[in-house]
Design a protein around this motif. Structure first.
Motif, PDB file in Angstrom:
ATOM      1  N   VAL A 161      -8.896  36.145 -17.232  1.00 33.41           N
ATOM      2  CA  VAL A 161      -8.653  37.526 -17.655  1.00 33.41           C
ATOM      3  C   VAL A 161      -7.191  37.633 -18.080  1.00 33.41           C
ATOM      4  CG1 VAL A 161      -8.687  39.957 -16.987  1.00 33.41           C
ATOM      5  CG2 VAL A 161     -10.372  38.371 -16.016  1.00 33.41           C
ATOM      6  N   PRO A 162      -6.924  37.641 -19.393  1.00 31.38           N
ATOM      7  CA  PRO A 162      -5.542  37.743 -19.854  1.00 31.38           C
ATOM      8  C   PRO A 162      -4.879  39.008 -19.303  1.00 31.38           C
ATOM      9  CG  PRO A 162      -7.013  37.188 -21.672  1.00 31.38           C
ATOM     10  CD  PRO A 162      -7.884  37.550 -20.503  1.00 31.38           C
ATOM     11  N   TYR A 163      -3.632  38.840 -18.899  1.00 30.43           N
ATOM     12  CA  TYR A 163      -2.815  39.965 -18.429  1.00 30.43           C
ATOM     13  C   TYR A 163      -3.346  40.576 -17.136  1.00 30.43           C
ATOM     14  CZ  TYR A 163      -1.456  39.351 -23.284  1.00 30.43           C
ATOM     15  OH  TYR A 163      -1.059  38.801 -24.473  1.00 30.43           O
ATOM     16  N   SER A 164      -4.109  39.796 -16.363  1.00 24.63           N
ATOM     17  CA  SER A 164      -4.627  40.332 -15.102  1.00 24.63           C
ATOM     18  C   SER A 164      -3.501  40.634 -14.120  1.00 24.63           C
ATOM     19  CB  SER A 164      -5.626  39.360 -14.468  1.00 24.63           C
ATOM     20  OG  SER A 164      -5.028  38.110 -14.194  1.00 24.63           O
ATOM     21  N   THR A 165      -2.402  39.856 -14.153  1.00 23.21           N
ATOM     22  CA  THR A 165      -1.286  40.135 -13.256  1.00 23.21           C
ATOM     23  C   THR A 165      -0.661  41.490 -13.572  1.00 23.21           C
ATOM     24  OG1 THR A 165       0.130  38.836 -14.733  1.00 23.21           O
ATOM     25  CG2 THR A 165      -0.713  37.737 -12.760  1.00 23.21           C
ATOM     26  N   THR A 166      -0.615  41.834 -14.861  1.00 24.32           N
ATOM     27  CA  THR A 166      -0.097  43.148 -15.256  1.00 24.32           C
ATOM     28  C   THR A 166      -1.018  44.251 -14.747  1.00 24.32           C
ATOM     29  OG1 THR A 166       0.839  42.151 -17.251  1.00 24.32           O
ATOM     30  CG2 THR A 166       0.668  44.544 -17.203  1.00 24.32           C
ATOM     31  N   ILE A 167      -2.328  44.007 -14.824  1.00 23.30           N
ATOM     32  CA  ILE A 167      -3.297  44.974 -14.310  1.00 23.30           C
ATOM     33  C   ILE A 167      -3.099  45.168 -12.803  1.00 23.30           C
ATOM     34  CG2 ILE A 167      -5.754  45.411 -13.931  1.00 23.30           C
ATOM     35  CD1 ILE A 167      -6.275  43.809 -16.538  1.00 23.30           C
ATOM     36  N   GLY A 168      -2.876  44.055 -12.095  1.00 25.96           N
ATOM     37  CA  GLY A 168      -2.654  44.133 -10.658  1.00 25.96           C
ATOM     38  C   GLY A 168      -1.426  44.946 -10.307  1.00 25.96           C
ATOM     39  N   MET A 169      -0.338  44.710 -11.043  1.00 23.34           N
ATOM     40  CA  MET A 169       0.879  45.478 -10.796  1.00 23.34           C
ATOM     41  C   MET A 169       0.658  46.954 -11.129  1.00 23.34           C
ATOM     42  SD  MET A 169       3.911  44.678  -9.563  1.00 23.34           S
ATOM     43  CE  MET A 169       4.358  42.990  -9.964  1.00 23.34           C
ATOM     44  N   GLY A 170      -0.195  47.226 -12.102  1.00 27.76           N
ATOM     45  CA  GLY A 170      -0.532  48.606 -12.436  1.00 27.76           C
ATOM     46  C   GLY A 170      -1.268  49.290 -11.298  1.00 27.76           C
TER      47      GLY A 170
ATOM     48  N   TRP B  93      10.103  56.368  -6.417  1.00 30.07           N
ATOM     49  CA  TRP B  93      11.182  55.649  -7.090  1.00 30.07           C
ATOM     50  C   TRP B  93      10.849  54.169  -7.257  1.00 30.07           C
ATOM     51  CZ3 TRP B  93      16.292  57.683  -4.393  1.00 30.07           C
ATOM     52  CH2 TRP B  93      16.352  59.076  -4.536  1.00 30.07           C
ATOM     53  N   PHE B  94      10.071  53.651  -6.322  1.00 27.25           N
ATOM     54  CA  PHE B  94       9.710  52.239  -6.391  1.00 27.25           C
ATOM     55  C   PHE B  94       8.671  51.976  -7.484  1.00 27.25           C
ATOM     56  CE2 PHE B  94      11.648  52.735  -2.310  1.00 27.25           C
ATOM     57  CZ  PHE B  94      12.326  51.542  -2.108  1.00 27.25           C
ATOM     58  N   GLY B  95       8.150  53.057  -8.079  1.00 31.25           N
ATOM     59  CA  GLY B  95       7.292  52.884  -9.241  1.00 31.25           C
ATOM     60  C   GLY B  95       8.028  52.212 -10.383  1.00 31.25           C
ATOM     61  N   ALA B  96       9.367  52.409 -10.436  1.00 32.09           N
ATOM     62  CA  ALA B  96      10.172  51.740 -11.471  1.00 32.09           C
ATOM     63  C   ALA B  96      10.109  50.224 -11.298  1.00 32.09           C
ATOM     64  CB  ALA B  96      11.617  52.235 -11.409  1.00 32.09           C
ATOM     65  N   ILE B  97      10.046  49.774 -10.035  1.00 31.50           N
ATOM     66  CA  ILE B  97       9.909  48.339  -9.771  1.00 31.50           C
ATOM     67  C   ILE B  97       8.583  47.826 -10.313  1.00 31.50           C
ATOM     68  CG2 ILE B  97       9.636  46.630  -7.927  1.00 31.50           C
ATOM     69  CD1 ILE B  97      11.607  48.180  -6.260  1.00 31.50           C
ATOM     70  N   ALA B  98       7.522  48.611 -10.080  1.00 27.47           N
ATOM     71  CA  ALA B  98       6.201  48.207 -10.576  1.00 27.47           C
ATOM     72  C   ALA B  98       6.180  48.149 -12.098  1.00 27.47           C
ATOM     73  CB  ALA B  98       5.134  49.178 -10.071  1.00 27.47           C
ATOM     74  N   LEU B  99       6.789  49.114 -12.756  1.00 23.79           N
ATOM     75  CA  LEU B  99       6.820  49.121 -14.222  1.00 23.79           C
ATOM     76  C   LEU B  99       7.605  47.929 -14.757  1.00 23.79           C
ATOM     77  CD1 LEU B  99       7.389  52.942 -14.881  1.00 23.79           C
ATOM     78  CD2 LEU B  99       5.264  51.636 -15.182  1.00 23.79           C
TER      79      LEU B  99
END
Length: 408
Positions: free
Chosen positions: A85-94, A178-184
């Motif tokens: 699944v391409p970009y699954s790590t990005t999905i996980g961080m989302g 504020w830690f949402g910035a870390i996730a982004l």
């Protein structure tokens, strides 16, 4: 040319050459992921006070997080092994980002539960695929790549409570946002890393990947069971230190809270150093040798710890952290070599199992400490490294031995 030799040739191609930039990026994102993970437990006192929660409700929050984070990992890893699944790590961080927002702006306990589960789901998606990318970028130095990846997680786990103490607790629940910035930031980095991973995976042809199991199914199953038991022994003992070390030294030696925190920091620092050394030595001497040394090698020190004075307690805990933490990278690499082509599933199983064992171990040891005292916890845990003797049942997984099997 044998399959293993072909695989080695593939590893010498430019695309498969170790990419330190990718490894550092994945390790840094592991740091970000584990910072956000560790926030949940760090803000429990605040949530308990603000929502009037009982301890069983705190336990349910932990269960919602740990069940999703640990139990889902093997299934996600198995699925992405078969269907990337391409970009699954990005999905996980989302998913982690969504969970943080829910925790920050929750108006009910039910929303807290869902938020904790979303953070757990994000972690479950992140670990198998990011471990796969780390291996892909290793250039054949699998131990180094795995240990560098895990080093980021170790630092993240240590930083989370510190950031919670200085940011969330003084400013209140909504500052979790504020830690949402870390996730982004993590999502942006992982998007680029996933682009690299998709290209690299396409360059390494399937014909170069080892086909089938190296050993028989029975021997492979026995080896994986032994590795799981070793992870159990390591993580339960580590849980005794990370969760109760400060209580132990305060109770036994009468040190201040600040001094106990400094002692815990020294132990965690030793664990970080041991993680990276375990990978380096694993590449040089073989994963099995590192497992022998790591689990069984710390036994004299764990046996001595319950009877040591303050000075020796500090020294012994540092040595134990340095030696014992070197095991996990070697265990993961060894398991991935046992089951070729199932990198994500194996990473999911062992990361999930290790995480689950740490949580269960901490809970059980807490019950024991309540019933028999904190000193008794360290006395019984000191014998756990004896399980390292089971390493004798592990088959050789060194490349040289595999070549002999192929040629034989």
């Amino acid at each position: 040319m044998s399959t293993i030799e072909s695989s080695r040739s593939a590893l010498r191609t430019p695309m498969a050459t170790a990419s330190l930039t990718v490894l550092i990026a994945v390790s840094f994102c592991h740091l970000l992921n584990d910072v956000m993970q560790s926030l949940l437990a760090a803000v429990y006192p605040m949530l308990k006070h603000d929502y009037g929660l009982d301890f069983w409700q705190i336990g349910l929050l932990t269960m919602a997080f740990q069940v999703t984070a640990s139990l889902l990992q093997p299934f996600i890893g198995h699925f992405t092994d078969r269907r990337p699944v391409p970009y699954s790590t990005t999905i996980g961080m989302g998913s982690t980002f969504i969970g943080l927002m829910m925790l920050a702006y929750a108006t009910s306990y039910a929303v807290l539960i869902v938020g904790a589960a979303c953070v757990g789901i994000g972690s479950a998606i992140f670990h198998p695929e990011s471990s796969r990318i780390a291996r892909l970028a290793s250039g054949g130095r699998h131990g180094f790549a795995q240990s560098l990846f895990q080093l980021g997680g170790n630092f993240g786990t240590a930083l989370g409570p510190l950031l919670a103490a200085f940011i969330v607790l003084p400013r209140g629940q909504q500052s979790i946002a504020w830690f949402g910035a870390i996730a982004l930031a993590g999502m942006a980095i992982l998007w680029k890393v996933s682009e690299w991973g998709t290209t690299a995976r396409g360059k390494v042809s399937k014909e170069f990947l080892p086909a089938g199991l190296i050993h028989s199914r029975r021997r492979t199953a026995v080896a994986l069971t032994v590795l799981a038991i070793l992870v159990f022994s390591k993580n339960v003992y580590m849980a005794s230190l990370t969760s109760y070390y400060t209580f132990y030294v305060i109770h036994t030696f009468g040190v201040s809270v600040q001094q106990s925190q400094l002692m815990l920091f020294a132990f965690l620092g030793a664990c970080a150093a041991g993680t990276i050394l375990g990978g380096l030595f694993g590449d040089r001497f073989g994963s099995k040798m590192v497992i022998w040394f790591s689990i069984l090698g710390c036994l004299p020190f764990t046996l001595a710890l319950p009877y040591a004075n303050l000075t020796w307690t500090i020294a012994l805990s540092v040595v134990i952290g340095l030696i014992l933490s070197s095991a996990f990278p070697a265990i993961v690499v060894f398991a991935q070599e046992l089951v070729p082509g199932r990198v994500g599933m194996i990473a999911g199983i062992f990361f999930g199992f290790a995480f689950g064992m740490a949580g269960i171990g901490a809970a059980v040891l807490g019950v024991v400490a309540d019933a028999r005292g904190i000193d008794y916890v360290y006395q019984i845990c000191s014998y756990l490294p004896f399980l390292g003797l089971l390493t004798v049942f592990l088959p050789s997984s060194d490349a040289q031995e595999r070549d002999k099997v192929k040629k034989g």
